[in-house]
Scaffold this active site. Structure first.
Site, PDB file in Angstrom:
ATOM      1  N   CYS A   1       0.866  -1.184   0.000  1.00 37.82           N
ATOM      2  CA  CYS A   1       0.000   0.000   0.000  1.00 37.82           C
ATOM      3  C   CYS A   1       0.904   1.236   0.000  1.00 37.82           C
ATOM      4  O   CYS A   1       2.127   1.131   0.174  1.00 37.82           O
ATOM      5  CB  CYS A   1      -0.890  -0.012   1.239  1.00 37.82           C
ATOM      6  SG  CYS A   1       0.072   0.011   2.762  1.00 37.82           S
TER       7      CYS A   1
ATOM      8  N   HIS B   1       5.112  -6.694   8.202  1.00 36.40           N
ATOM      9  CA  HIS B   1       4.692  -8.067   8.504  1.00 36.40           C
ATOM     10  C   HIS B   1       4.948  -8.978   7.310  1.00 36.40           C
ATOM     11  O   HIS B   1       4.018  -9.513   6.697  1.00 36.40           O
ATOM     12  CB  HIS B   1       3.211  -8.081   8.910  1.00 36.40           C
ATOM     13  CG  HIS B   1       2.992  -7.518  10.275  1.00 36.40           C
ATOM     14  ND1 HIS B   1       1.847  -6.870  10.651  1.00 36.40           N
ATOM     15  CD2 HIS B   1       3.804  -7.507  11.361  1.00 36.40           C
ATOM     16  CE1 HIS B   1       1.962  -6.475  11.907  1.00 36.40           C
ATOM     17  NE2 HIS B   1       3.140  -6.847  12.358  1.00 36.40           N
TER      18      HIS B   1
ATOM     19  N   HIS C   1       3.181   1.527  11.021  1.00 32.71           N
ATOM     20  CA  HIS C   1       2.118   1.476  12.033  1.00 32.71           C
ATOM     21  C   HIS C   1       2.285   2.548  13.106  1.00 32.71           C
ATOM     22  O   HIS C   1       1.387   2.761  13.911  1.00 32.71           O
ATOM     23  CB  HIS C   1       2.139   0.132  12.765  1.00 32.71           C
ATOM     24  CG  HIS C   1       1.722  -1.019  11.916  1.00 32.71           C
ATOM     25  ND1 HIS C   1       0.679  -0.950  11.041  1.00 32.71           N
ATOM     26  CD2 HIS C   1       2.195  -2.288  11.838  1.00 32.71           C
ATOM     27  CE1 HIS C   1       0.536  -2.127  10.447  1.00 32.71           C
ATOM     28  NE2 HIS C   1       1.450  -2.952  10.902  1.00 32.71           N
TER      29      HIS C   1
ATOM     30  N   HIS D   1      -2.941  -4.925  18.362  1.00 33.80           N
ATOM     31  CA  HIS D   1      -2.192  -4.472  17.186  1.00 33.80           C
ATOM     32  C   HIS D   1      -1.310  -3.261  17.544  1.00 33.80           C
ATOM     33  O   HIS D   1      -1.766  -2.346  18.230  1.00 33.80           O
ATOM     34  CB  HIS D   1      -3.173  -4.103  16.067  1.00 33.80           C
ATOM     35  CG  HIS D   1      -2.521  -3.988  14.732  1.00 33.80           C
ATOM     36  ND1 HIS D   1      -1.767  -2.894  14.367  1.00 33.80           N
ATOM     37  CD2 HIS D   1      -2.470  -4.838  13.674  1.00 33.80           C
ATOM     38  CE1 HIS D   1      -1.303  -3.067  13.140  1.00 33.80           C
ATOM     39  NE2 HIS D   1      -1.710  -4.250  12.700  1.00 33.80           N
TER      40      HIS D   1
ATOM     41  N   GLU E   1      -0.409  -0.706  15.903  1.00 38.67           N
ATOM     42  CA  GLU E   1      -0.954   0.609  15.503  1.00 38.67           C
ATOM     43  C   GLU E   1      -1.945   1.113  16.557  1.00 38.67           C
ATOM     44  O   GLU E   1      -1.934   2.292  16.936  1.00 38.67           O
ATOM     45  CB  GLU E   1      -1.665   0.490  14.146  1.00 38.67           C
ATOM     46  CG  GLU E   1      -2.279   1.815  13.722  1.00 38.67           C
ATOM     47  CD  GLU E   1      -3.253   1.683  12.552  1.00 38.67           C
ATOM     48  OE1 GLU E   1      -2.987   0.881  11.632  1.00 38.67           O
ATOM     49  OE2 GLU E   1      -4.267   2.389  12.561  1.00 38.67           O
TER      50      GLU E   1
ATOM     51  N   SER F   1       1.579  -5.836   2.717  1.00 39.79           N
ATOM     52  CA  SER F   1       2.983  -5.844   3.136  1.00 39.79           C
ATOM     53  C   SER F   1       3.802  -6.856   2.317  1.00 39.79           C
ATOM     54  O   SER F   1       4.892  -7.255   2.726  1.00 39.79           O
ATOM     55  CB  SER F   1       3.078  -6.157   4.633  1.00 39.79           C
ATOM     56  OG  SER F   1       2.208  -7.206   4.962  1.00 39.79           O
TER      57      SER F   1
END
Ligand code: F3S
Length: 285
Positions: A12, A40, A73, A123, A125, A261
């Site tokens: 992304c 990841h 993140h 997570h 983030e 990723s």
């Protein structure tokens, strides 16, 4: 054999930007530290480690004066302060969309809102975003964990960038009955939604789908779940070598979808293997 790639697929915007910055820094300085895995994807982390990336699980393990990379993140203010104390240079790969969520969480708490973060509490983030809240906050990933009574009449909401719109809509529609004032920031980034939509469309035109990406990647796992739901002939691999040739037999149109990723070079290796296997067997392309 026809190979059809989901569109969009792979890195992304935020991951591409972060990895480009990291590679640039590695080529100039040689050694760069990162708190936690910068991406990841084990294969990509291995490739970057050969160039000098050192992944540590705690700020205390970073030597004084080291150069440190902040992953897409993001990190919490506490971790950032620890890094700033130790490091001579910080290479900030935090995705701008994640920064927006962090800033919104902070501004809501400064305006006196009780902050609800919609996302996975484990997570990185989400942990980072929560660190930006200067008051009370909770993380919810299901309406069943929303408190019966809100601690304040003012409630503010932000969302983990990769969450589904449906979850944001479901949770806010539940909270609205429990407070006098509700402020919602939709901090979802479109990258995940677009990749999920693309794999659904891909499933309609192929005989089988190969999902390629790290087993530790939540968005790749979600893509695989969708692919499985749409077509039983879906497999999840981390790299081309894992693909069983028997799986290819009887399939003429093969779809490839990669997590946000998954680097391009892993997708290219897979395409090469597919083309090579096809031509060895005399399959048409
Ligand atoms: Fe950023 Fe969205 Fe990717 S938040 S890291 S562009 S999934």
């Amino acid at each position: 054999m026809n190979i059809v790639l989901a569109d969009p697929t792979g890195f992304c915007f935020g991951v591409k930007r972060a990895i480009t910055e990291l590679e640039k820094a590695l080529s100039v300085h040689g050694t760069i530290y990162s708190t936690g895995s910068p991406i990841h994807n084990p294969q990509e982390v291995r490739r970057l480690s050969k160039k000098g990336l050192v992944v540590v699980d705690d700020v205390s393990k970073i030597p004084d004066g080291a150069r440190v990379f902040i992953r897409a993140h993001g990190e919490s203010p506490d971790v950032l302060a620890g890094i700033n104390q130790k490091s001579s240079t910080v290479i900030d790969g935090t995705c701008p969309f994640v920064k927006t969520a962090q800033n919104k969480a902070r501004s809501l708490s400064s305006e006196g809102y009780f902050v609800i973060i919609i996302g996975n509490p484990e997570h990185p983030e989400v942990k980072g975003i929560r660190g930006f809240v200067n008051g009370d906050s909770i993380v919810v990933n299901d309406r069943s964990v929303i408190p019966e009574k809100m601690p304040s009449e003012k409630t503010g909401v932000v969302c983990q960038t990769t969450q589904r719109y449906e979850l944001l809509a479901d949770i806010t529609s539940c909270i609205v009955y429990k407070c006098k004032e509700l402020k919602v920031y939709n901090t979802i980034c479109n990258a995940t939604y677009e990749r999920q939509k693309a794999i659904r469309e891909l499933a309609k035109v192929v005989d089988g789908i190969i999902v390629i990406g790290g087993r530790n990647s939540a968005n790749t796992s979600k893509l695989f779940q969708i692919a499985r739901g749409e077509s039983p002939a879906a497999v999840w691999i981390e790299e081309a070598a894992e693909l069983q040739e028997e799986w290819l037999v009887t399939k003429e149109n093969i779809g490839i979808a990669a997590g946000a990723s998954t680097p391009d070079w892993l997708i290219e290796e897979l395409k090469y293997k597919l083309k090579n296997t096809g031509s060895q067997r005399g399959w048409k392309r």
